[in-house]
Design an enzyme around this catalytic site. Sequence first.
Site, PDB file in Angstrom:
ATOM      1  N   SER A 108       0.855  -1.193   0.000  1.00  0.00           N
ATOM      2  CA  SER A 108       0.000   0.000   0.000  1.00  0.00           C
ATOM      3  C   SER A 108       0.890   1.242   0.000  1.00  0.00           C
ATOM      4  O   SER A 108       2.022   1.204   0.510  1.00  0.00           O
ATOM      5  CB  SER A 108      -0.841  -0.016   1.269  1.00  0.00           C
ATOM      6  OG  SER A 108      -1.385   1.264   1.508  1.00  0.00           O
ATOM      7  N   SER A 109       0.346   2.360  -0.514  1.00  0.00           N
ATOM      8  CA  SER A 109       1.127   3.600  -0.506  1.00  0.00           C
ATOM      9  C   SER A 109       1.324   4.147   0.905  1.00  0.00           C
ATOM     10  O   SER A 109       2.154   5.038   1.104  1.00  0.00           O
ATOM     11  CB  SER A 109       0.455   4.657  -1.385  1.00  0.00           C
ATOM     12  OG  SER A 109      -0.863   4.900  -0.941  1.00  0.00           O
ATOM     13  N   CYS A 110       0.581   3.618   1.888  1.00  0.00           N
ATOM     14  CA  CYS A 110       0.750   4.131   3.265  1.00  0.00           C
ATOM     15  C   CYS A 110       2.028   3.631   3.925  1.00  0.00           C
ATOM     16  O   CYS A 110       2.326   4.019   5.057  1.00  0.00           O
ATOM     17  CB  CYS A 110      -0.466   3.820   4.124  1.00  0.00           C
ATOM     18  SG  CYS A 110      -0.602   2.086   4.495  1.00  0.00           S
ATOM     19  N   TYR A 137      -1.376  -0.689  10.107  1.00  0.00           N
ATOM     20  CA  TYR A 137      -1.531  -1.301   8.775  1.00  0.00           C
ATOM     21  C   TYR A 137      -0.226  -1.158   7.983  1.00  0.00           C
ATOM     22  O   TYR A 137       0.232  -2.107   7.333  1.00  0.00           O
ATOM     23  CB  TYR A 137      -2.679  -0.602   8.051  1.00  0.00           C
ATOM     24  CG  TYR A 137      -2.983  -1.122   6.681  1.00  0.00           C
ATOM     25  CD1 TYR A 137      -3.565  -2.368   6.493  1.00  0.00           C
ATOM     26  CD2 TYR A 137      -2.712  -0.350   5.548  1.00  0.00           C
ATOM     27  CE1 TYR A 137      -3.867  -2.835   5.217  1.00  0.00           C
ATOM     28  CE2 TYR A 137      -3.022  -0.811   4.274  1.00  0.00           C
ATOM     29  CZ  TYR A 137      -3.590  -2.047   4.109  1.00  0.00           C
ATOM     30  OH  TYR A 137      -3.888  -2.500   2.851  1.00  0.00           O
ATOM     31  N   LYS A 141       2.197  -4.008   6.344  1.00  0.00           N
ATOM     32  CA  LYS A 141       2.522  -4.059   4.918  1.00  0.00           C
ATOM     33  C   LYS A 141       4.039  -3.971   4.687  1.00  0.00           C
ATOM     34  O   LYS A 141       4.565  -4.619   3.778  1.00  0.00           O
ATOM     35  CB  LYS A 141       1.792  -2.935   4.168  1.00  0.00           C
ATOM     36  CG  LYS A 141       0.283  -3.178   4.060  1.00  0.00           C
ATOM     37  CD  LYS A 141       0.008  -4.399   3.197  1.00  0.00           C
ATOM     38  CE  LYS A 141      -1.451  -4.711   3.019  1.00  0.00           C
ATOM     39  NZ  LYS A 141      -1.681  -5.955   2.250  1.00  0.00           N
ATOM     40  N   HIS A 180     -13.132   3.552   2.320  1.00  0.00           N
ATOM     41  CA  HIS A 180     -12.262   4.625   1.827  1.00  0.00           C
ATOM     42  C   HIS A 180     -13.117   5.780   1.301  1.00  0.00           C
ATOM     43  O   HIS A 180     -14.328   5.656   1.147  1.00  0.00           O
ATOM     44  CB  HIS A 180     -11.364   4.097   0.705  1.00  0.00           C
ATOM     45  CG  HIS A 180     -10.318   3.163   1.198  1.00  0.00           C
ATOM     46  ND1 HIS A 180     -10.423   1.803   1.067  1.00  0.00           N
ATOM     47  CD2 HIS A 180      -9.148   3.380   1.837  1.00  0.00           C
ATOM     48  CE1 HIS A 180      -9.363   1.230   1.603  1.00  0.00           C
ATOM     49  NE2 HIS A 180      -8.568   2.155   2.077  1.00  0.00           N
TER      50      HIS A 180
END
Length: 312
Positions: A108-110, A137, A141, A180
């Site tokens: 994920s981009s997070c 999260y 990831k 989201h």
Amino acid sequence: MRKQDKIYVAGHRGMVGSALVRSLQAKGYQQVITRTSSELDLRNQAAVADFFADEKPDYVFLAAAKVGGIWANNTYRADFLYDNLLIEANIIHSAYQNRVEKLLFLGSSCIYPKLAPQPLKEEYLLSGYLEATNEPYAIAKITGIKLCEAYRSQYGCNFISAMPTNLYGPNDNYDLQGSHVLPALIRKFHEAKISNQPFVEVWGTGSPRREFLHADDLADACVFLMETYNDELFVNIGTGEDVTIRELAELVKETVGFEGELRWNTDKPDGTPRKLMDVSRLHTLGWQHQTDLKTGITTTYQDFLNHQEVYV
Ligand code: GFB
């Protein structure tokens, strides 16, 4: 990947997993195997080990995860960390033990630091502090990426990782608390239009910037990487373009045809100020997205209208 290879898509009922199944089938892959969460609890190490020993998949797409929007991430912090760590560790270890030819892990981009320079280059991983609302999260990831790298370096496994930007499309979660932003706005504007409400509440200040990729484009990129990419370095997947949440809200409002006002609830968090992927590695490899945001929102709203009784 040959058309008759056995391909396991973990998480096939979700937005990403279901897009992967559609993409693989459309490309002629004949043996896509799946399990629902009631058939196989991916958090259960013994159950995952038995499944891999019985099925012996050749390829694995690891799209199973506990996911959600900013509120869900910030509220179910233990579940987001615990469930995701177990799912990744069990699948990656079983893939190693059963000599899976290749595995693709979806991050994920997070994973990037909250205040990383923009656009986000792959090498910015672990260069600063994470955004607080989704730190559990993100840590899970990041662990998935590191598991792929470690099994590659210690055991020679061909495990690769892809980092998608914010996604949307069919089979998204439309729960107003847990979802989201994009599905939440589609539902809110639609319901406000139907019931003639004068305004819709939107969270935060509207100033954060986000990039949105259609799930079918993501699936196509993942199959492309599975077919062609064998490197340890993970790959960002996005469009390379972003919008403010205010611009997004105006676009969804217009698509849905709601004519009332937007009211910004600044008691809700903004999250990361900006998350824009640098997609030059992906473009150099020869892949680009197809669906522009306006078209994607239009088709996603149509899909919402067609499946409202399932989604809401
Ligand atoms: O999509 P979203 O929940 O997640 O929120 P993140 C994006 C932005 O939209 C935030 C605003 O600034 C929200 O405050 N927003 C406005 C809304 N109205 C709404 C609404 O009605 N619902 C929601 N959900 N947001 C998630 C991470 O971050 O992105 C995950 O928490 C993951 O870990 C995912 O990385 C892709 O983009 O902030």
